[in-house]
Enzyme design. Structure first.
Site, PDB file in Angstrom:
ATOM      1  N   CYS A 134       0.854  -1.169   0.000  1.00  0.00           N
ATOM      2  CA  CYS A 134       0.000   0.000   0.000  1.00  0.00           C
ATOM      3  C   CYS A 134       0.893   1.221   0.000  1.00  0.00           C
ATOM      4  CB  CYS A 134      -0.844   0.047   1.265  1.00  0.00           C
ATOM      5  SG  CYS A 134      -1.896  -1.383   1.497  1.00  0.00           S
ATOM      6  N   GLY A 146      -1.073   0.595  -5.035  1.00  0.00           N
ATOM      7  CA  GLY A 146      -2.368   0.037  -4.672  1.00  0.00           C
ATOM      8  C   GLY A 146      -3.470   0.678  -5.466  1.00  0.00           C
ATOM      9  N   ASN A 148       0.971   0.813   5.980  1.00  0.00           N
ATOM     10  CA  ASN A 148       1.531  -0.019   4.905  1.00  0.00           C
ATOM     11  C   ASN A 148       2.356  -1.111   5.565  1.00  0.00           C
ATOM     12  OD1 ASN A 148       4.250   0.452   2.519  1.00  0.00           O
ATOM     13  ND2 ASN A 148       2.673  -1.096   2.546  1.00  0.00           N
ATOM     14  N   GLY A 149       2.055  -2.358   5.212  1.00  0.00           N
ATOM     15  CA  GLY A 149       2.783  -3.483   5.797  1.00  0.00           C
ATOM     16  C   GLY A 149       1.818  -4.503   6.342  1.00  0.00           C
ATOM     17  N   TYR A 159      10.814  -4.609  -7.891  1.00  0.00           N
ATOM     18  CA  TYR A 159       9.563  -4.440  -8.629  1.00  0.00           C
ATOM     19  C   TYR A 159       8.704  -3.274  -8.180  1.00  0.00           C
ATOM     20  CZ  TYR A 159       4.642  -5.249  -9.753  1.00  0.00           C
ATOM     21  OH  TYR A 159       3.363  -5.086 -10.151  1.00  0.00           O
TER      22      TYR A 159
HETATM   23  P1  AMP Z   1       3.254 -14.111 -13.040  1.00  0.00           P
HETATM   24  O1  AMP Z   1       2.519 -14.030 -14.302  1.00  0.00           O
HETATM   25  O2  AMP Z   1       2.376 -14.588 -11.903  1.00  0.00           O
HETATM   26  O3  AMP Z   1       4.536 -14.887 -13.123  1.00  0.00           O
HETATM   27  O4  AMP Z   1       3.629 -12.624 -12.618  1.00  0.00           O
HETATM   28  C1  AMP Z   1       4.828 -12.048 -13.036  1.00  0.00           C
HETATM   29  C2  AMP Z   1       4.621 -10.586 -13.286  1.00  0.00           C
HETATM   30  O5  AMP Z   1       4.027  -9.975 -12.161  1.00  0.00           O
HETATM   31  C3  AMP Z   1       5.946  -9.890 -13.539  1.00  0.00           C
HETATM   32  O6  AMP Z   1       5.854  -9.243 -14.778  1.00  0.00           O
HETATM   33  C4  AMP Z   1       6.112  -8.909 -12.399  1.00  0.00           C
HETATM   34  O7  AMP Z   1       6.476  -7.632 -12.909  1.00  0.00           O
HETATM   35  C5  AMP Z   1       4.764  -8.838 -11.749  1.00  0.00           C
HETATM   36  N1  AMP Z   1       4.825  -8.939 -10.280  1.00  0.00           N
HETATM   37  C6  AMP Z   1       5.755  -9.499  -9.508  1.00  0.00           C
HETATM   38  N2  AMP Z   1       5.434  -9.401  -8.204  1.00  0.00           N
HETATM   39  C7  AMP Z   1       4.250  -8.790  -8.135  1.00  0.00           C
HETATM   40  C8  AMP Z   1       3.386  -8.386  -7.073  1.00  0.00           C
HETATM   41  N3  AMP Z   1       3.689  -8.643  -5.810  1.00  0.00           N
HETATM   42  N4  AMP Z   1       2.250  -7.745  -7.407  1.00  0.00           N
HETATM   43  C9  AMP Z   1       1.939  -7.499  -8.674  1.00  0.00           C
HETATM   44  N5  AMP Z   1       2.694  -7.837  -9.728  1.00  0.00           N
HETATM   45  C10 AMP Z   1       3.835  -8.481  -9.478  1.00  0.00           C
END
Ligand code: AMP
Length: 451
Positions: A9, A35, A109-110, A250
């Site tokens: 968040c 978020g 946040n957390g 990320y």
């Molecule tokens: P997936 O398709 O489940 O392997 O998701 C991978 C993609 O999700 C990558 O392109 C990342 O940039 C993105 N990603 C990684 N961690 C998160 C997260 N916690 N929340 C949202 N997107 C994420």
């Protein structure tokens, strides 16, 4: 079972500015990437708090008339990202309450790791909860504390909670900001050009409202904001830093400085390291937009392989990750990313993304590039395999849904149908962010949890 609804968040607090709620609104807008599910602002005019919160994006929720209602010189705000199913408006923040000392609002946040335990204890003593949020525990702890002053009650309450928290509290006349002793989640302090202070999850919020970065709130530190005074600092805990490395991988925006370093530069370093330890011959380096862009630039610059835009992103669609079913996620990846056919046809491409979680995105992308005529697709990931869930505020699925916890890199490569797949290793990741000692939490890559 208590749900984790205060995951990734953003929080913001503005103190001592006559347009506090407007500045909170603009800050939240620049923190929207943290978020997209719900947002809210509470303001204080010195005698009364006002709160507006709703589901949706910051720009959809607020307008001029609503911001005018949120009068006063101080305001706190929140954008919420949580897992599917917890979409009640009650679970949006700020959490507001009236209690014996007056009124207060909190943003968080957390994730609190002992939330369930604390909640059960409170319920046994007769507390009534309205939401699933661990943040609501804090309201009860503060209200029930036997200390006289709010400051003492806040300290009393935070000493009973464990886990990850960057918190901002608003009372009628004061604001408080606090980071847990490990400093899992970021929180920075800034000075607003024409008066007042701001605290925010990321410094990109400062840039938008013309504030100057002063410093990070330290792990274990509580800041008190009072009228016509500089913020007062109290060390509630000895700091034992375990900053979330995934903020660099990320989560944070590249134009932010997080934990004292440029997110963009850290990501470029990751790409450069990746090119050194996992080189491959190809015609071009392309990012998975937007997350893979800085590390692809780093990879291209370090390897000398041309950087190209090989995938176009449609910006009118939210993140794919939050959809509850696999079919929806698959469809949304297709809607979100399309190939630049003329650029990639007949070419060997290196595709850079920041992480693989379930594997959905990578698999779709490899297929899409091959269908568009790429002759070879080499997937490079600028972080180590995500093998373990996060309990400190990043939304990751259960371990059994994390592809890297169930498959080897070779098996994942086969699953995503790439010609090769390689990840950055932990040492190279830590090197990229200039890590000293044990100052980062890398539990999502190692399964080593400090709490
Ligand atoms: P997936 O398709 O489940 O392997 O998701 C991978 C993609 O999700 C990558 O392109 C990342 O940039 C993105 N990603 C990684 N961690 C998160 C997260 N916690 N929340 C949202 N997107 C994420």
């Amino acid at each position: 079972m208590l749900e984790n609804v205060n995951e990734k968040c953003a929080v913001v607090g503005i103190f001592g500015h006559k347009e506090a709620s407007k500045l909170a609104y603009f800050s939240l807008h620049s923190l929207q990437h943290r978020g997209q599910e719900a947002a809210g602002i509470s303001s204080s005019n010195g005698t009364k708090l006002h709160t507006i919160k709703d589901r949706g994006l910051v720009m959809q929720i607020f307008d001029e008339a609503k911001l005018t209602t949120l009068s006063g010189n101080s305001a706190i705000g929140h954008t919420r990202y949580s897992t599917a199913g917890n979409d009640s408006i009650l679970d949006a923040q700020p959490v507001f309450a009236r209690y014996d000392l007056g009124e207060m609002a909190i943003v968080h946040n957390g994730n609190l790791t002992n939330a369930q335990e604390v909640r059960e204890r409170l319920i046994k003593k007769g507390a009534i909860f309205q939401t699933f949020m661990d943040t609501e525990n804090l309201i009860h702890l503060i209200a029930k504390s036997e200390k006289e002053k709010l400051l003492e009650r806040i300290i009393d309450a935070v000493k009973k909670i464990e886990g990850a928290f960057s918190l901002v509290f608003l009372s009628r006349t004061k604001m408080f900001a606090m980071r847990d002793r490990h400093g899992f989640r970021p929180l920075s302090l800034g000075r607003i050009a024409n008066g007042g202070y701001v605290v925010a999850s990321e410094t990109c919020a400062f840039d938008l409202i013309g504030a100057e970065f002063i410093r990070d709130v330290e792990p274990g530190e509580l800041l008190i904001f009072e009228k016509d005074k500089a913020p007062i600092s109290i060390k509630v805990y000895e700091p034992t830093p375990k900053k979330c490395i995934f903020e660099y991988v990320y989560f944070a925006r590249p134009d932010s400085s997080v934990f004292g370093q440029s997110v963009y530069q850290m990501r470029k370093n990751m790409g450069a390291e990746l090119s050194k330890i996992k080189p491959v011959e190809a015609d071009m380096v392309i990012p998975v937009p937007d997350g893979g862009v800085p590390s692809a630039i780093g990879y291209a610059q370090a390897s000398g392989i041309p950087y190209e835009m090989g995938i176009m992103r449609n910006h009118y669609i939210g993140r794919t990750f939050i959809e509850p079913t696999q079919e929806m996620r698959d469809l949304k990846v297709k809607m979100k990313l399309s190939p630049m056919i003329d650029t990639i046809k007949g070419k060997k491409v290196i595709v850079i993304d920041d992480s693989i979680v379930r594997g959905t995105t990578s698999r779709r992308i490899v297929r899409m590039l091959k269908d568009a005529g790429a002759t070879e697709v080499h997937m490079r990931i600028s972080s180590p395999p995500t093998t373990d869930p996060c309990f400190y505020g990043v939304d990751t699925p259960d371990k059994n849904k994390l592809i890297a916890s169930n498959m080897s890199t070779e098996e994942i490569c086969e699953f995503i149908e790439a010609d090769s797949l390689a990840y950055l290793n932990s040492d190279a990741l830590l090197r990229s962010v200039h890590a000293k000692d044990d100052e980062y939490c890398t539990a999502c890559f190692t399964g080593e949890y400090i709490i």
